[in-house]
Design an enzyme around this catalytic site. Structure first.
Site, PDB file in Angstrom:
ATOM      1  N   GLY A  28       1.032  -1.326  -0.517  1.00  0.00           N
ATOM      2  CA  GLY A  28       0.269   0.245  -0.018  1.00  0.00           C
ATOM      3  C   GLY A  28       1.020   1.179  -0.326  1.00  0.00           C
ATOM      4  O   GLY A  28       2.125   0.911   0.275  1.00  0.00           O
ATOM      5  N   CYS A  80       5.382  -6.312   1.407  1.00  0.00           N
ATOM      6  CA  CYS A  80       5.460  -5.251   2.031  1.00  0.00           C
ATOM      7  C   CYS A  80       4.845  -4.049   2.872  1.00  0.00           C
ATOM      8  O   CYS A  80       5.044  -4.159   3.999  1.00  0.00           O
ATOM      9  CB  CYS A  80       5.165  -3.706   0.645  1.00  0.00           C
ATOM     10  SG  CYS A  80       6.316  -3.078  -0.273  1.00  0.00           S
ATOM     11  N   TYR A  81       3.357  -3.118   3.440  1.00  0.00           N
ATOM     12  CA  TYR A  81       3.301  -2.674   3.810  1.00  0.00           C
ATOM     13  C   TYR A  81       2.392  -3.328   4.464  1.00  0.00           C
ATOM     14  O   TYR A  81       2.302  -3.069   5.602  1.00  0.00           O
ATOM     15  CB  TYR A  81       2.025  -1.918   3.168  1.00  0.00           C
ATOM     16  CG  TYR A  81       1.346  -1.138   4.334  1.00  0.00           C
ATOM     17  CD1 TYR A  81       2.088   0.361   4.693  1.00  0.00           C
ATOM     18  CD2 TYR A  81       0.569  -0.791   5.135  1.00  0.00           C
ATOM     19  CE1 TYR A  81       0.949   0.774   5.646  1.00  0.00           C
ATOM     20  CE2 TYR A  81      -0.340  -0.458   5.920  1.00  0.00           C
ATOM     21  CZ  TYR A  81      -0.099   0.265   6.233  1.00  0.00           C
ATOM     22  OH  TYR A  81      -0.916   1.082   7.322  1.00  0.00           O
ATOM     23  N   HIS A 101       8.336  -7.300  -3.535  1.00  0.00           N
ATOM     24  CA  HIS A 101       6.390  -8.158  -3.930  1.00  0.00           C
ATOM     25  C   HIS A 101       6.842  -9.172  -4.709  1.00  0.00           C
ATOM     26  O   HIS A 101       7.290  -9.612  -6.020  1.00  0.00           O
ATOM     27  CB  HIS A 101       6.316  -6.357  -4.761  1.00  0.00           C
ATOM     28  CG  HIS A 101       5.919  -5.664  -4.473  1.00  0.00           C
ATOM     29  ND1 HIS A 101       4.416  -5.412  -3.608  1.00  0.00           N
ATOM     30  CD2 HIS A 101       6.668  -4.730  -3.767  1.00  0.00           C
ATOM     31  CE1 HIS A 101       4.277  -4.464  -3.604  1.00  0.00           C
ATOM     32  NE2 HIS A 101       5.486  -3.673  -3.300  1.00  0.00           N
ATOM     33  N   GLU A 149       4.943 -10.435  -5.865  1.00  0.00           N
ATOM     34  CA  GLU A 149       3.513 -10.265  -7.355  1.00  0.00           C
ATOM     35  C   GLU A 149       3.598 -10.363  -8.530  1.00  0.00           C
ATOM     36  O   GLU A 149       3.397 -10.680  -9.831  1.00  0.00           O
ATOM     37  CB  GLU A 149       2.266 -10.060  -6.496  1.00  0.00           C
ATOM     38  CG  GLU A 149       2.414  -8.987  -6.255  1.00  0.00           C
ATOM     39  CD  GLU A 149       2.664  -8.200  -5.181  1.00  0.00           C
ATOM     40  OE1 GLU A 149       2.331  -6.992  -5.166  1.00  0.00           O
ATOM     41  OE2 GLU A 149       3.857  -8.825  -4.614  1.00  0.00           O
ATOM     42  N   ASP A 151     -14.881 -11.164 -23.655  1.00  0.00           N
ATOM     43  CA  ASP A 151     -15.624 -11.105 -22.722  1.00  0.00           C
ATOM     44  C   ASP A 151     -17.082 -11.410 -22.322  1.00  0.00           C
ATOM     45  O   ASP A 151     -17.507 -12.587 -22.057  1.00  0.00           O
ATOM     46  CB  ASP A 151     -15.054  -9.963 -21.423  1.00  0.00           C
ATOM     47  CG  ASP A 151     -14.277  -9.242 -21.483  1.00  0.00           C
ATOM     48  OD1 ASP A 151     -13.168 -10.427 -21.432  1.00  0.00           O
ATOM     49  OD2 ASP A 151     -13.228  -8.458 -21.041  1.00  0.00           O
ATOM     50  N   LYS A 178      -8.176 -11.500 -16.956  1.00  0.00           N
ATOM     51  CA  LYS A 178      -9.140 -11.563 -18.783  1.00  0.00           C
ATOM     52  C   LYS A 178      -8.315 -12.898 -19.255  1.00  0.00           C
ATOM     53  O   LYS A 178      -8.786 -13.764 -19.817  1.00  0.00           O
ATOM     54  CB  LYS A 178      -7.835 -10.711 -19.101  1.00  0.00           C
ATOM     55  CG  LYS A 178      -8.116 -10.844 -21.171  1.00  0.00           C
ATOM     56  CD  LYS A 178      -8.884  -9.882 -21.390  1.00  0.00           C
ATOM     57  CE  LYS A 178      -9.947 -10.204 -22.355  1.00  0.00           C
ATOM     58  NZ  LYS A 178     -10.852  -8.971 -23.092  1.00  0.00           N
TER      59      LYS A 178
END
Length: 514
Positions: A53, A80-81, A170, A172, A228, A370
């Site tokens: 964050g 992290c945060y 991070h 991710e 989609d 997606k």
């Protein structure tokens, strides 16, 4: 669907990627705002991840994790945060004013931990991606240091007994090469969750959920022509058959030949009832003279609903409206925390329906990213040529025409886009690129053709690589390819005399220009 893994969002722009990586490990995962997590926590998740964050833990009023997170007895991973607030809340200390770390860094593993299983032994170095300005100066009681970096002595910490872990980097993002392995270790090895999340399982559950929600009611589905809404329509048809009617609103903002392709696919191949609403005149009239991108989106969204309102009356009393809303649409359109994160752009298919439309929403793809939608499309048997198409925005070519929209500029853009994609396909690059398109800029430049002076538009080309559209980098075309495309555009498209290639990544840019 109860999520075995919850991500508590503290406002990071890449929180979505945490959920995406966990799902890649075969475990279903959902994101909830940190300050609205009580109901989700009460459902009994089997693991919790605290996101990064933009705030500083030592700032007054900065976000905190609910105490229940640490009382449930389940594994917790702070990123992290998330690591910093975990430390602060459990008796450690965080300070500002120390050396910052942004970008690539190396951590050095100093002690084995199941979190880093497979990443190397003690003293092994591992590249990661840092993005923080504060520093943990004391870890909570019961924790020990697992890895350090040059500016983060507590880069990875653990309380193995309580199964609490913190990482300063991070995992991710793609810039942490083996970050996916770390997240997989956390949810499968540490939390012991079976990796059962896949598209076949999702399809079966989604069909059951649609049938339960809709009952014997009638559903209309808005087709935009993109992947989609098309996948949503086929999924709905498999669930409820003739209770579904699709409405294809032809806005006049599609690429060349796409309207005909959509009508042919649904009426011919799938035999799904389809109303084709030719409304290009209405949309282009409403957009006349409008340059602001957000106003364009709002106008298109309102016009779409108006046409739907008119066409749905022909169906005769539909009870539900189905949309192809995706998880990133929901997250990007509304600040996840009501404060720290930032709304990037509005999405015209998120936010509910006007009160006068007495229909309820059905959004069967709302939980998916997606690439998961593409996987679902394949599971449903949609043609690969259709499922594998590059993403196309709901507002269509309107947001690839910065400035005022005119019929003349639309036609120029369609021709340019067709040539560009044709060259990409001929070069065998289409499936290697996440999204490619042309943009017609509201700029004219002087040129020379033959012995004459021209004063025509500039065409910008965009092509990016990505796994989920949340981050992206430009595709490194060979110069010979760009030269070939430029030559064709200038020679074959009247109205273009200059071509540029966009080499901006996301972030700091977005994929689309508007």
């Amino acid at each position: 669907m109860v999520a075995p893994v919850l991500v508590l969002d503290f406002g990071s722009q890449v929180t979505q990627l945490i959920a995406r990586r966990v799902r890649e490990a075969g475990v279903y995962c959902e994101i909830v705002p940190f300050n609205k997590a009580d109901a989700a926590l009460a459902e009994g998740p089997r693991a919790i991840i605290l996101s990064g964050g933009p705030c500083s833990v030592h700032e007054e009023g900065s976000p905190r994790a609910p105490q229940a997170v640490f009382d449930l007895g389940v594994p917790v991973l702070g990123i992290c945060y998330g690591e910093m607030t975990m430390c602060e809340q459990l008796g450690g200390a965080v300070e500002g004013g120390h050396a910052r770390e942004f970008g690539r860094a190396d951590i050095v593993i100093c002690k084995g931990s199941p979190l880093l299983d497979g990443l190397g032994d003690a003293k092994s170095h591992e590249p990661v991606w840092m993005s923080h300005g504060d520093k943990i100066t004391a870890i909570p009681p019961g924790f020990h240091i697992v890895a350090t970096s040059e500016n983060s002595p507590n880069a990875v910490i653990a309380n193995e007994e309580r199964r609490f872990y913190g990482v300063q980097f991070h995992p991710e993002v793609v810039h942490t090469p083996r970050g996916s392995q770390i997240l997989k270790n956390f949810v499968i090895k540490i939390a012991g969750i079976e990796p059962t999340w896949n598209m076949h399982a999702f399809k079966e559950k989604a069909i059951a959920k649609i049938r339960e929600q809709v009952g014997t009611g009638r559903v209309i589905c808005g087709l935009s022509g993109g992947v989609d809404s098309s996948v949503a329509a086929v999924l709905l048809h498999e669930a409820i058959g003739d209770q579904l009617t699709c409405i294809f609103v032809d806005t006049g903002l599609m690429r060349a030949g796409e309207s005909e392709e959509v009508v042919s696919l649904f009426r011919g191949h799938y035999n799904i009832p389809l109303l084709h609403a030719e409304a290009s005149e209405m949309f282009l009239t409403e957009l006349e003279g409008v340059s602001d991108p957000e106003k364009k989106r709002k106008i298109i969204g309102k016009a779409f609903i108006d046409v739907f309102d008119y066409e749905s009356a022909k169906v005769g009393g539909a009870d539900f409206l189905a949309q192809g809303t995706l998880y990133p649409d929901v997250i990007e359109s509304v600040s996840a925390t009501g404060g720290p994160s930032v709304t990037i752009k509005s999405h015209h298919n998120v936010g509910g329906l006007p009160a006068h439309m007495k229909m309820k929403l059905v959004e069967p793809l709302r939980e998916l990213f997606k690439d998961e939608v593409r996987a679902l499309g394949r599971e449903l048997g949609l043609p690969e040529s259709f499922v594998g198409r590059h993403p196309f925005p709901g507002p269509g070519l309107a947001i690839r025409l910065p400035g005022e929209i005119t019929r003349e500029k639309l036609e120029i853009l369609r021709k340019a886009d067709t040539i560009y994609l044709d060259e990409i396909r001929q070069a065998g690059l289409y499936d290697k690129i996440w999204q490619a398109f042309a943009v017609l800029l509201p700029v004219k430049t002087v040129g020379v053709m033959g012995d004459g002076r021209t004063y025509d538009f500039v065409c910008a080309l965009r092509a990016v690589t990505s796994t989920d559209g949340m981050t992206a980098d430009y595709y490194p075309f060979e110069h010979s390819f760009l030269a070939r495309v430029s030559t064709r555009l200038v020679n074959e498209v009247k109205g273009i005399n200059r071509v540029c290639y966009d080499i901006t990544s996301k972030p700091p840019g977005t994929i689309e220009w508007e």
